[in-house]
Scaffold this motif. Structure first.
Motif, short mmCIF file in Angstrom:
data_model
loop_
_atom_site.label_atom_id
_atom_site.label_comp_id
_atom_site.label_asym_id
_atom_site.label_seq_id
_atom_site.Cartn_x
_atom_site.Cartn_y
_atom_site.Cartn_z
N HIS A 61 -16.18 -6.35 17.39
CA HIS A 61 -16.87 -6.16 16.11
C HIS A 61 -17.70 -7.37 15.72
N PHE A 62 -17.09 -8.53 16.02
CA PHE A 62 -17.70 -9.76 15.51
C PHE A 62 -18.65 -10.46 16.48
N SER A 63 -18.47 -10.16 17.76
CA SER A 63 -19.17 -10.98 18.75
C SER A 63 -20.70 -10.94 18.61
N PHE A 64 -21.24 -9.81 18.13
CA PHE A 64 -22.72 -9.71 18.06
C PHE A 64 -23.32 -10.20 16.73
N ILE A 65 -22.41 -10.34 15.74
CA ILE A 65 -22.93 -10.70 14.41
C ILE A 65 -23.73 -12.03 14.43
N PRO A 66 -23.18 -13.13 15.02
CA PRO A 66 -23.92 -14.40 14.98
C PRO A 66 -25.30 -14.28 15.65
N GLN A 67 -25.33 -13.51 16.76
CA GLN A 67 -26.60 -13.37 17.46
C GLN A 67 -27.63 -12.68 16.54
N LEU A 68 -27.17 -11.62 15.83
CA LEU A 68 -28.06 -10.90 14.91
C LEU A 68 -28.56 -11.83 13.80
N ARG A 71 -31.35 -14.43 14.40
CA ARG A 71 -32.74 -13.97 14.44
C ARG A 71 -33.35 -13.75 13.05
N GLN A 72 -32.49 -13.79 12.06
CA GLN A 72 -32.97 -13.45 10.72
C GLN A 72 -33.77 -14.64 10.12
N GLY A 73 -34.85 -14.26 9.48
CA GLY A 73 -35.76 -15.26 8.89
C GLY A 73 -35.09 -16.13 7.85
N ILE A 74 -34.17 -15.49 7.07
CA ILE A 74 -33.50 -16.22 5.99
C ILE A 74 -32.67 -17.38 6.54
N ILE A 75 -32.13 -17.17 7.73
CA ILE A 75 -31.30 -18.20 8.37
C ILE A 75 -32.21 -19.32 8.88
N ILE A 76 -33.29 -18.90 9.56
CA ILE A 76 -34.22 -19.90 10.11
C ILE A 76 -34.84 -20.71 8.96
N ASN A 92 -26.71 -18.62 1.13
CA ASN A 92 -25.27 -18.50 0.83
C ASN A 92 -24.92 -17.08 0.44
N ARG A 93 -25.68 -16.49 -0.49
CA ARG A 93 -25.41 -15.13 -0.96
C ARG A 93 -25.51 -14.13 0.20
N HIS A 94 -26.54 -14.35 1.04
CA HIS A 94 -26.74 -13.45 2.18
C HIS A 94 -25.52 -13.50 3.12
N LEU A 95 -25.13 -14.75 3.41
CA LEU A 95 -23.98 -14.91 4.32
C LEU A 95 -22.71 -14.28 3.72
N SER A 157 -9.10 -24.49 5.90
CA SER A 157 -8.15 -23.49 5.38
C SER A 157 -6.77 -23.61 6.02
N GLY A 158 -6.76 -24.14 7.23
CA GLY A 158 -5.48 -24.23 7.97
C GLY A 158 -5.06 -22.88 8.54
N LYS A 159 -5.95 -21.86 8.41
CA LYS A 159 -5.61 -20.53 8.91
C LYS A 159 -6.13 -20.38 10.32
N ARG A 160 -5.44 -19.46 11.08
CA ARG A 160 -5.89 -19.21 12.45
C ARG A 160 -7.20 -18.46 12.42
N GLY A 161 -8.11 -18.93 13.21
CA GLY A 161 -9.38 -18.23 13.23
C GLY A 161 -9.95 -18.17 14.63
N TYR A 162 -10.73 -17.13 14.83
CA TYR A 162 -11.42 -17.05 16.09
C TYR A 162 -12.91 -17.16 15.76
N TYR A 163 -13.54 -18.09 16.36
CA TYR A 163 -14.90 -18.46 15.98
C TYR A 163 -15.89 -17.93 17.02
N PHE A 164 -16.91 -17.26 16.51
CA PHE A 164 -18.03 -16.85 17.36
C PHE A 164 -19.26 -17.64 16.89
N SER A 165 -19.92 -18.29 17.80
CA SER A 165 -21.10 -19.09 17.37
C SER A 165 -22.34 -18.69 18.19
N TYR A 166 -23.49 -18.91 17.60
CA TYR A 166 -24.72 -18.59 18.33
C TYR A 166 -25.83 -19.57 17.91
N PRO A 167 -26.61 -20.02 18.88
CA PRO A 167 -27.65 -20.99 18.49
C PRO A 167 -28.80 -20.31 17.73
N VAL A 168 -29.36 -21.05 16.76
CA VAL A 168 -30.55 -20.53 16.04
C VAL A 168 -31.75 -21.29 16.62
#
Ligand code: ADP
Length: 605
Positions: A61-68, A71-76, A92-95, A157-168
């Motif tokens: 579910h999550f793996s493609f979100i960072p890639q998408l 590409r978004q202009g708001i991020i760039i 911030n609001r968008h994220l 947070s100290g919570k377990r997380g799985y992180y997906f990252s993608y270069p902009v």
């Protein structure tokens, strides 16, 4: 000897029984173990596959979100104008919106130095904004231009997380990194409370996802110093102490048997199924306790033991029953043999007794015959005087008639001669008759009973006694019915009895003045009665009970057999002979015989 053989046989049977018992145990337990282990493996393999698919789909579910997002202009734009607070606010609001839609834990944007410039948690106190994550491998991968994936405890947070990252990227240059963090507790939620334990380990065999909370952040193998340093550098588990779970067995093989020494009286055994995941970075594992199989085996062991014990007891019972039955049969045979022997003994004794009796009876019969004959001869002896008188008289008459006839012949008086000769003939006829009566009386009877009329018997007896009556000057009167009375008797013997009674009567009246004998023949209640009544001395009262006893006599020359033999003969004819004194004087003897009615009625008709 037999007992020894039985003992060795019993030992052998017991050994065979034990052998069968252990063989059954080994085979059935082995089969149950194989079967159950296989079943457990199949079931848990399915569980493992489902668990892996579940993780895969959740991560997918999550793996493609960072890639998408990259590409978004708001991020760039945000990265391009990182000092534009309005732009950052917008980002911030968008994220935050994206974060909510995909159900992620956090979504944030790092600049090319690894500092967070915008984040979905921008309003929260613990916001990532301003935090630098350049130490995280997911940042390092992405800034190098590759998509990053990483598991770690959140440093904020100290919570377990799985992180997906993608270069902009912008204008062929990586200007930042977009990161989405997934909450791993979501993966555990659906798998808690199951019989099996699910766990996911990293390359260092540290558990970071598990249906058993107590195993979280524990390693399945003791960590080396190098591994500990690496963990410290990446701060994957922050400052957490990683303890070791004392589990032994081959951890890297699928379907291995692991032993967990959980400091209880018995270790826990697990069937471990393993699957590599996320490019071999993770190991997904299902640990299924094999205790149920052990319990099943224990149950089977108890069942087989119980079954064998029951069978053994049943066999013993049957054997005992058979032995008892055999003993019973043996005892029965013995008692039967004993009985048969007793019966045989008794039978042979009885046979001897019967033979003895037959001999005695034969001897008695012949004696009886002899006695009867003796009694008859005795009577004849008594009669002899009167008989000789009776014969002498006609003889002298014959002689006189013959002498006279000779004289008449000389004088030619033929008529007189004829007269004398006819008188001689008459006299010889009379003598012949007397002799025939004597002969008949003296002859032996065959004892055969037949239907006879009584009157002729009485008349014959009278005829025989006539000379003696005459010699004793005794009168005899007879009251005989004109109608014949029939009885079943032997005529010669009956005649002998009547003669005997008449003879006794005669003797009893030797000294009487008036000598009279009466013979009566009457019927009373179908019984024919021949009564001989005299006017003699009568019977002494003391003698009455002994009268019919053999050899009882009051006479000097008497035999004392007449009455006893007569009574026996009459008894044989189903009759009775009784004696009593007459009211006036003298005795009364009575012969009673059942009347033969058939002949009576035939006669009547
Ligand atoms: P025996 O004539 O040889 O004595 P019996 O058996 O005929 O044998 O008779 C037995 C006895 O019964 C006689 O001795 C006699 O005492 C008695 N007795 C038989 N008939 C008469 C009778 N008519 N009157 C009296 N006494 C009798």
């Amino acid at each position: 000897m037999a007992i020894l053989i039985m003992d060795s046989l019993r030992r052998r049977v017991t050994l065979l029984w034990l052998f069968l018992y252990f063989l059954t145990l080994i085979i059935s337990i082995h089969w149950l173990w194989q079967y159950s282990y296989q079943q457990l493996q199949i079931t848990n393999q399915q569980q493992l596959d489902r668990f892996s698919r579940h993780i895969d789909s959740q991560l997918g579910h999550f793996s493609f979100i960072p890639q998408l997002l990259s590409r978004q202009g708001i991020i760039i734009n945000a990265l391009m104008a990182s000092d534009n607070s309005a732009q950052l606010d917008l980002t911030n609001r968008h994220l935050n919106t994206i974060n909510k839609i995909v159900g992620a834990s956090d979504t944030y944007l790092l600049d090319k130095d690894g500092t967070t410039i915008a984040a979905s948690n921008w309003t929260k106190k613990s916001t990532f904004i301003g935090n630098n994550f350049s130490f995280r491998p997911y940042y390092q991968d992405a800034i190098q231009g590759a998509p990053g994936r990483y598991f770690a405890l959140g440093s904020t947070s100290g919570k377990r997380g799985y992180y997906f990252s993608y270069p902009v990227n912008y204008a062929a240059e990586t200007i930042g990194v977009v990161v989405i963090k997934m909450n791993l507790s979501l993966l555990e939620k659906d798998w808690a409370g199951k019989e099996q334990s699910f766990l996911v380990t990293d390359l260092n065999n540290v558990v970071f996802i598990s249906s058993e909370i107590k195993w979280l952040y524990h390693s399945l193998t003791p960590l080396s110093e190098q591994q500990k340093n690496d963990l410290r550098d990446t701060r994957r588990y922050l400052e957490r102490q990683i303890d070791y779970i004392p589990i032994s067995g081959n951890l890297n093989t699928n379907a291995a048997l692991l032993t967990l020494d959980n400091k209880k009286w018995l270790p826990t055994y697990y069937l471990s199924l393993i699957k590599a995941f996320d490019d071999e970075q993770w190991n997904v594992r299902v640990l299924a306790p094999i205790t149920p199989i052990l319990f099943d085996i224990l149950l089977l062991f108890l069942l087989i033991t119980l079954l064998y014990m029951l069978l053994y007891l049943t066999l013993i019972l049957i054997k005992q029953k058979q032995t008892r039955h055999q003993e019973q049969v043996l005892a029965e045979i013995k008692s039967k043999q004993k009985l048969e022997f007793t019966v045989m003994q008794r039978t042979s004794a009885l046979q001897a007794e019967v033979e003895e009796r037959h001999k005695a009876e034969a001897a008695l019969r012949s004696t009886q015959k002899e006695l009867i004959q003796s009694a008859k001869l005795a009577v004849l002896g008594q009669l002899s005087a009167s008989i000789s008188h009776e014969l002498n008289n006609p003889l002298s008459a014959i002689r006189t008639y013959a002498e006279n006839a000779v004289l008449f012949l000389d004088r030619d008086k033929l008529d007189q001669v004829s007269n004398n000769l006819s008188r001689i003939t008459h006299l010889t006829e009379r003598m012949a008759k007397i002799s025939s009566q004597l002969k008949s009386f003296a002859r032996k009877s065959n004892g055969e009973l037949k239907i006879i009329a009584l009157q002729p018997v009485i008349l014959a007896a009278h005829e025989l006694l006539k000379p003696q009556l005459k010699a004793n000057k005794t009168e005899l009167t007879m009251q005989l019915p004109t109608q014949s009375i029939y009885v079943k008797a032997e005529p010669i013997q009956l005649e002998q009895i009547v003669v005997n009674l008449l003879s006794n009567a005669l003797q009893s009246m030797q000294h009487s003045d008036h000598k009279l004998i009466k013979i009566e023949l009457i019927i009373e209640s179908d019984i024919a009665k021949i009564k001989v009544l005299d006017q003699g001395t009568g019977i002494d009262q003391a003698h009455l009970p002994h009268l019919f006893e053999p050899f009882f006599t009051t006479k000097e020359t008497g035999l004392g057999l007449g009455l006893s033999i007569s009574q026996q003969i009459i008894n044989n004819m189903q009759g009775t002979l009784t004696a009593k004194n007459r009211v006036t004087s003298g005795a009364e003897f009575c012969i009673s015989l059942p009347v033969n009615k058939n002949n009576m009625s035939a006669n009547n008709n």
